[in-house]
Design an enzyme around this catalytic site. Structure first.
Site, mmCIF file in Angstrom:
data_model
loop_
_atom_site.group_PDB
_atom_site.id
_atom_site.type_symbol
_atom_site.label_atom_id
_atom_site.label_comp_id
_atom_site.label_asym_id
_atom_site.label_seq_id
_atom_site.Cartn_x
_atom_site.Cartn_y
_atom_site.Cartn_z
ATOM 1 N N LYS A 89 0.796 -1.234 0.000
ATOM 2 C CA LYS A 89 0.000 0.000 0.000
ATOM 3 C C LYS A 89 0.830 1.287 0.000
ATOM 4 O O LYS A 89 0.405 2.308 -0.523
ATOM 5 C CB LYS A 89 -0.954 0.009 1.188
ATOM 6 C CG LYS A 89 -2.118 -0.949 1.004
ATOM 7 C CD LYS A 89 -3.231 -0.646 1.979
ATOM 8 C CE LYS A 89 -4.465 -1.459 1.674
ATOM 9 N NZ LYS A 89 -4.304 -2.887 2.024
ATOM 10 N N GLU A 111 -9.609 7.141 3.974
ATOM 11 C CA GLU A 111 -10.518 6.234 4.659
ATOM 12 C C GLU A 111 -9.730 4.959 4.914
ATOM 13 O O GLU A 111 -8.766 4.663 4.208
ATOM 14 C CB GLU A 111 -11.734 5.927 3.788
ATOM 15 C CG GLU A 111 -11.532 4.857 2.716
ATOM 16 C CD GLU A 111 -10.586 5.264 1.597
ATOM 17 O OE1 GLU A 111 -10.567 6.458 1.265
ATOM 18 O OE2 GLU A 111 -9.878 4.381 1.066
ATOM 19 N N SER A 378 1.645 -9.808 -1.012
ATOM 20 C CA SER A 378 1.258 -8.402 -0.835
ATOM 21 C C SER A 378 1.560 -7.839 0.544
ATOM 22 O O SER A 378 1.733 -6.629 0.694
ATOM 23 C CB SER A 378 -0.223 -8.225 -1.166
ATOM 24 O OG SER A 378 -1.024 -9.048 -0.341
HETATM 25 C C1 PLP Z 1 -5.142 -3.898 1.593
HETATM 26 C C2 PLP Z 1 -4.452 -5.153 1.285
HETATM 27 C C3 PLP Z 1 -4.852 -5.973 0.204
HETATM 28 C C4 PLP Z 1 -6.066 -5.702 -0.634
HETATM 29 O O1 PLP Z 1 -6.051 -4.515 -1.361
HETATM 30 P P1 PLP Z 1 -5.835 -4.509 -2.940
HETATM 31 O O2 PLP Z 1 -6.148 -3.096 -3.325
HETATM 32 O O3 PLP Z 1 -6.769 -5.489 -3.543
HETATM 33 O O4 PLP Z 1 -4.420 -4.870 -3.192
HETATM 34 C C5 PLP Z 1 -4.104 -7.112 -0.062
HETATM 35 N N1 PLP Z 1 -3.046 -7.452 0.688
HETATM 36 C C6 PLP Z 1 -2.641 -6.702 1.737
HETATM 37 C C7 PLP Z 1 -1.466 -7.153 2.531
HETATM 38 C C8 PLP Z 1 -3.323 -5.529 2.070
HETATM 39 O O5 PLP Z 1 -2.915 -4.788 3.120
#
Ligand code: PLP
Length: 395
Positions: A89, A111, A378
């Site tokens: 993010k 948000e 992610s």
């Molecule tokens: C917020 C988040 C997501 C989901 O958000 P996307 O916009 O779909 O990427 C996925 N993995 C992690 C670790 C997150 O913090």
């Protein structure tokens, strides 16, 4: 394929469905973004901060024991869990805060649901000395106490949203209301490839670094610049589009997005693309979980970051085109996947990421051993330890 058109449409999806007062603001934003991204100095600053502050490039790690355990294609992990603040993010937060400064804004609005985007935003606001207000549902504030404390420690004001189900959807409504009341001095920093044009294309641009790096790193690792498959979890869809984007034009790369099936698709879930229908939410037309009267249905997932009843409009278009396959994984499968990655690779993934791993566990064994998969790792799982240990999978 690259989209959107100049009205911000990805096929029929996207656009900008906003109150009158925001129409000129979105135009200013679009112009500022176009001029910034065309400016070498802006891009250099963005890349320097990604390097010195975020810690990029993140590694592309060969998951040798996971590959062996699944007995199919060779699996690489794109390590967004190693970014500062623990997830992808922050790439987008850095890009947008630089844009806010360039536009002369003094104040950031955001948000947050689970608090991860709020923490990323509060982090960059502190780094660049901007005032920051984060809207968050009171129910989420209760569930995500640690992130509330983090944001406050970073100097942000966390403003409780008390309407509706008191979760992300309601916090987003409050953030939009805040922006409508203070459009001139405020910059609304959206956390995924959602919202009105130009946000989806802007957030995609700030995350495509994930796929661009992976492409270069694959050349070193495998002597080829594309995998056979790229796979990522989909909440709003930002980490997925960030990985997929450079591979969209290459039809030989199979692209797989994984949504949260929660308790199962016939029960409570967050599988917007798999089970939703087109509708307008938070300024854009996309797939949406709604009832026959168009009332938005609450989403459910064990991972707070996937718990959103909408999805980015580009994903809606890619689904209709058949360019990306969207599959699902349940809460239970995600917990099993956390355990597998932890024990084979020594990496505790976020529960969001675990959904992609769960789908991988089904798909990789059917692929040939010389094939290559890149999975977007992610985020890291520290934030989810309460939930994981309560479910007892770690023991
Ligand atoms: C917020 C988040 C997501 C989901 O958000 P996307 O916009 O779909 O990427 C996925 N993995 C992690 C670790 C997150 O913090």
């Amino acid at each position: 394929m690259k989209g959107p058109d100049d009205r911000g449409r990805f096929g029929p999806y996207g656009g900008a469905f906003v109150p009158e007062v925001l129409v000129p603001e979105l135009r200013f934003l679009q112009e500022a973004f176009n001029s910034a991204w065309a400016d070498e100095a802006f891009r250099a600053r963005y890349h320097r901060i990604l390097k010195d502050f975020v810690g990029r490039p993140t590694p592309l790690t060969f998951a040798s024991r996971l590959t062996l355990a699944l007995g199919g294609a060779r699996i690489y992990l794109k390590r967004e869990d190693l970014c500062h603040t623990g997830a992808h993010k922050v790439n987008n937060a850095v890009g947008q805060i630089l844009l806010a400064r360039r536009m002369g804004k003094a104040r950031i609005i955001a948000e947050t649901g689970a608090g991860q985007h709020g923490v990323a935003t509060a982090t960059v606001a502190a780094r660049f000395g901007l005032e920051c207000t984060v809207h968050m549902g009171v129910e989420d504030m209760r569930r995500q106490r640690l992130n509330v404390d983090r944001m406050r420690l970073l100097g942000a004001e966390v403003r409780p949203a008390t309407s509706g189900t008191r979760t992300l959807k309601d916090a987003t409504n409050e953030a939009i209301r805040d922006w409508v009341s203070h459009p001139r001095e405020s910059y609304y920093l959206i956390g995924s490839v959602v919202g009105p044009h130009p946000y989806p294309v802007m957030v995609r641009t700030f995350h495509r670094i994930i796929g661009d790096e992976a492409k270069r790193q694959l050349i070193d690792a495998e002597g080829r610049n594309s995998p056979d498959m790229a796979i990522a979890c989909v909440g709003g869809g930002s980490n997925a589009i960030g990985l997929f984007f450079p591979f969209l034009v290459d039809r030989s790369v199979r692209l797989v997005g994984v949504e949260a099936a929660g308790e199962g698709l016939d029960r409570r879930h967050a599988a917007t693309l798999s089970c939703g229908t087109p509708g307008v939410l938070h300024g854009a037309l996309s797939y949406l979980l709604q009832d026959s009267e168009g009332q938005v249905q609450p989403a459910h997932s064990i991972s707070a970051g996937l718990d959103y009843p909408g999805v980015g409009p580009e994903h809606a278009f890619l689904k209709d085109l058949g360019r990306v396959e969207y599959v699902t994984a349940t809460d239970r499968e995600a917990l099993d996947a956390v355990k597998l990655l932890s024990r084979t690779e020594g990496i505790i993934p976020a529960l969001e990421t675990a959904h992609a791993i769960a789908a991988l566990m089904r798909m990789a064994p059917d692929m040939a051993v010389e094939q290559v998969i890149v999975l977007n790792c992610s985020g890291r799982g520290d934030k989810d330890m309460n939930i994981i240990s309560k479910e007892d999978v770690a023991i």
